[in-house]
Write a protein that holds these residues in place. Sequence first.
Motif, PDB file in Angstrom:
ATOM      1  N   ILE A  46       0.826  -1.212   0.000  1.00 38.23           N
ATOM      2  CA  ILE A  46       0.000   0.000   0.000  1.00 38.23           C
ATOM      3  C   ILE A  46       0.859   1.261   0.000  1.00 38.23           C
ATOM      4  O   ILE A  46       0.514   2.260  -0.631  1.00 38.23           O
ATOM      5  CB  ILE A  46      -0.968  -0.003   1.206  1.00 38.23           C
ATOM      6  CG1 ILE A  46      -1.797  -1.280   1.230  1.00 38.23           C
ATOM      7  CG2 ILE A  46      -1.853   1.229   1.191  1.00 38.23           C
ATOM      8  CD1 ILE A  46      -2.557  -1.582  -0.032  1.00 38.23           C
ATOM      9  N   GLU A  47       1.987   1.204   0.685  1.00 42.19           N
ATOM     10  CA  GLU A  47       2.873   2.376   0.714  1.00 42.19           C
ATOM     11  C   GLU A  47       3.369   2.702  -0.696  1.00 42.19           C
ATOM     12  O   GLU A  47       3.369   3.855  -1.113  1.00 42.19           O
ATOM     13  CB  GLU A  47       4.061   2.110   1.649  1.00 42.19           C
ATOM     14  CG  GLU A  47       4.939   3.323   1.843  1.00 42.19           C
ATOM     15  CD  GLU A  47       6.064   3.055   2.835  1.00 42.19           C
ATOM     16  OE1 GLU A  47       7.196   3.495   2.563  1.00 42.19           O
ATOM     17  OE2 GLU A  47       5.797   2.400   3.865  1.00 42.19           O
ATOM     18  N   ARG A  48       3.766   1.690  -1.424  1.00 38.03           N
ATOM     19  CA  ARG A  48       4.253   1.895  -2.787  1.00 38.03           C
ATOM     20  C   ARG A  48       3.111   2.350  -3.703  1.00 38.03           C
ATOM     21  O   ARG A  48       3.311   3.187  -4.574  1.00 38.03           O
ATOM     22  CB  ARG A  48       4.871   0.598  -3.301  1.00 38.03           C
ATOM     23  CG  ARG A  48       5.650   0.750  -4.550  1.00 38.03           C
ATOM     24  CD  ARG A  48       6.471  -0.491  -4.803  1.00 38.03           C
ATOM     25  NE  ARG A  48       7.078  -0.436  -6.100  1.00 38.03           N
ATOM     26  CZ  ARG A  48       7.528  -1.476  -6.753  1.00 38.03           C
ATOM     27  NH1 ARG A  48       7.464  -2.674  -6.204  1.00 38.03           N
ATOM     28  NH2 ARG A  48       8.063  -1.351  -7.934  1.00 38.03           N
ATOM     29  N   LEU A  49       1.919   1.794  -3.469  1.00 34.78           N
ATOM     30  CA  LEU A  49       0.743   2.210  -4.235  1.00 34.78           C
ATOM     31  C   LEU A  49       0.472   3.695  -4.010  1.00 34.78           C
ATOM     32  O   LEU A  49       0.227   4.437  -4.956  1.00 34.78           O
ATOM     33  CB  LEU A  49      -0.473   1.371  -3.817  1.00 34.78           C
ATOM     34  CG  LEU A  49      -1.813   1.708  -4.464  1.00 34.78           C
ATOM     35  CD1 LEU A  49      -1.757   1.566  -5.973  1.00 34.78           C
ATOM     36  CD2 LEU A  49      -2.905   0.814  -3.890  1.00 34.78           C
ATOM     37  N   GLY A  50       0.552   4.135  -2.767  1.00 37.44           N
ATOM     38  CA  GLY A  50       0.368   5.547  -2.455  1.00 37.44           C
ATOM     39  C   GLY A  50       1.404   6.425  -3.124  1.00 37.44           C
ATOM     40  O   GLY A  50       1.080   7.484  -3.674  1.00 37.44           O
ATOM     41  N   ARG A  51       2.661   5.980  -3.079  1.00 30.69           N
ATOM     42  CA  ARG A  51       3.731   6.757  -3.733  1.00 30.69           C
ATOM     43  C   ARG A  51       3.487   6.853  -5.235  1.00 30.69           C
ATOM     44  O   ARG A  51       3.713   7.892  -5.849  1.00 30.69           O
ATOM     45  CB  ARG A  51       5.095   6.142  -3.447  1.00 30.69           C
ATOM     46  CG  ARG A  51       5.623   6.430  -2.067  1.00 30.69           C
ATOM     47  CD  ARG A  51       7.112   6.129  -1.929  1.00 30.69           C
ATOM     48  NE  ARG A  51       7.515   4.871  -2.510  1.00 30.69           N
ATOM     49  CZ  ARG A  51       7.650   3.721  -1.842  1.00 30.69           C
ATOM     50  NH1 ARG A  51       7.408   3.664  -0.559  1.00 30.69           N
ATOM     51  NH2 ARG A  51       8.044   2.619  -2.460  1.00 30.69           N
ATOM     52  N   PHE A  52       3.022   5.752  -5.836  1.00 31.40           N
ATOM     53  CA  PHE A  52       2.748   5.768  -7.277  1.00 31.40           C
ATOM     54  C   PHE A  52       1.633   6.768  -7.598  1.00 31.40           C
ATOM     55  O   PHE A  52       1.764   7.568  -8.525  1.00 31.40           O
ATOM     56  CB  PHE A  52       2.361   4.376  -7.781  1.00 31.40           C
ATOM     57  CG  PHE A  52       1.919   4.372  -9.224  1.00 31.40           C
ATOM     58  CD1 PHE A  52       2.841   4.569 -10.242  1.00 31.40           C
ATOM     59  CD2 PHE A  52       0.589   4.191  -9.553  1.00 31.40           C
ATOM     60  CE1 PHE A  52       2.437   4.592 -11.572  1.00 31.40           C
ATOM     61  CE2 PHE A  52       0.175   4.215 -10.872  1.00 31.40           C
ATOM     62  CZ  PHE A  52       1.102   4.409 -11.889  1.00 31.40           C
ATOM     63  N   LEU A  53       0.555   6.729  -6.820  1.00 31.47           N
ATOM     64  CA  LEU A  53      -0.549   7.654  -7.073  1.00 31.47           C
ATOM     65  C   LEU A  53      -0.106   9.103  -6.905  1.00 31.47           C
ATOM     66  O   LEU A  53      -0.512   9.982  -7.666  1.00 31.47           O
ATOM     67  CB  LEU A  53      -1.728   7.346  -6.150  1.00 31.47           C
ATOM     68  CG  LEU A  53      -2.487   6.048  -6.459  1.00 31.47           C
ATOM     69  CD1 LEU A  53      -3.512   5.756  -5.378  1.00 31.47           C
ATOM     70  CD2 LEU A  53      -3.147   6.124  -7.825  1.00 31.47           C
ATOM     71  N   TRP A  54       0.740   9.365  -5.888  1.00 34.18           N
ATOM     72  CA  TRP A  54       1.234  10.725  -5.670  1.00 34.18           C
ATOM     73  C   TRP A  54       2.197  11.171  -6.756  1.00 34.18           C
ATOM     74  O   TRP A  54       2.359  12.362  -7.000  1.00 34.18           O
ATOM     75  CB  TRP A  54       1.913  10.843  -4.307  1.00 34.18           C
ATOM     76  CG  TRP A  54       0.927  11.026  -3.212  1.00 34.18           C
ATOM     77  CD1 TRP A  54       0.520  10.086  -2.314  1.00 34.18           C
ATOM     78  CD2 TRP A  54       0.196  12.199  -2.899  1.00 34.18           C
ATOM     79  NE1 TRP A  54      -0.418  10.609  -1.463  1.00 34.18           N
ATOM     80  CE2 TRP A  54      -0.641  11.914  -1.800  1.00 34.18           C
ATOM     81  CE3 TRP A  54       0.162  13.487  -3.434  1.00 34.18           C
ATOM     82  CZ2 TRP A  54      -1.496  12.844  -1.230  1.00 34.18           C
ATOM     83  CZ3 TRP A  54      -0.694  14.419  -2.863  1.00 34.18           C
ATOM     84  CH2 TRP A  54      -1.497  14.088  -1.777  1.00 34.18           C
TER      85      TRP A  54
END
Length: 148
Positions: A46-54
């Motif tokens: 989820i952390e990487r998913l958040g970074r990707f979206l940002w």
Amino acid sequence: MVLGLSANAGASGPVVPTPVVALPSLSFSSTQVAAVCETLEESGDIERLGRFLWSLPVAHPNLRDLSKYEAVQRARAIVCFHLGQFREMYTILESQRYTKTSHCRLQALWLEAHYQEAERLRGRPLGPVDKYRVRKKFPFPRTIWDGE
């Protein structure tokens, strides 16, 4: 990256570095963004998913198209949940209809967010009766509920 000095290096103002080499800009199609969101969600990172979206540009050429992809909206909702941004998550979940395959996961997020908010308000863990009351007070929106 190589930096140069601005023309005002000898002046009394600050020295401002200017890039000599232009930074590459990544351009993903809406389909590619949706595929990456789905892959990262499935991996559980989820952390990487958040970074990707940002990392997506605010002026993405297909910004309107991105919101049409269920994988992108689902990813945004999951990241909001993990950041504790429940109001934004509720808005995302109520904004469009989701397929039946997403319902279970999104319903769990909906309930857990409401449980956490109720626990914070009460200052104690919820019991079974408290959870029942929360479920009655905050039913699933039609977008993630199929009547079952």
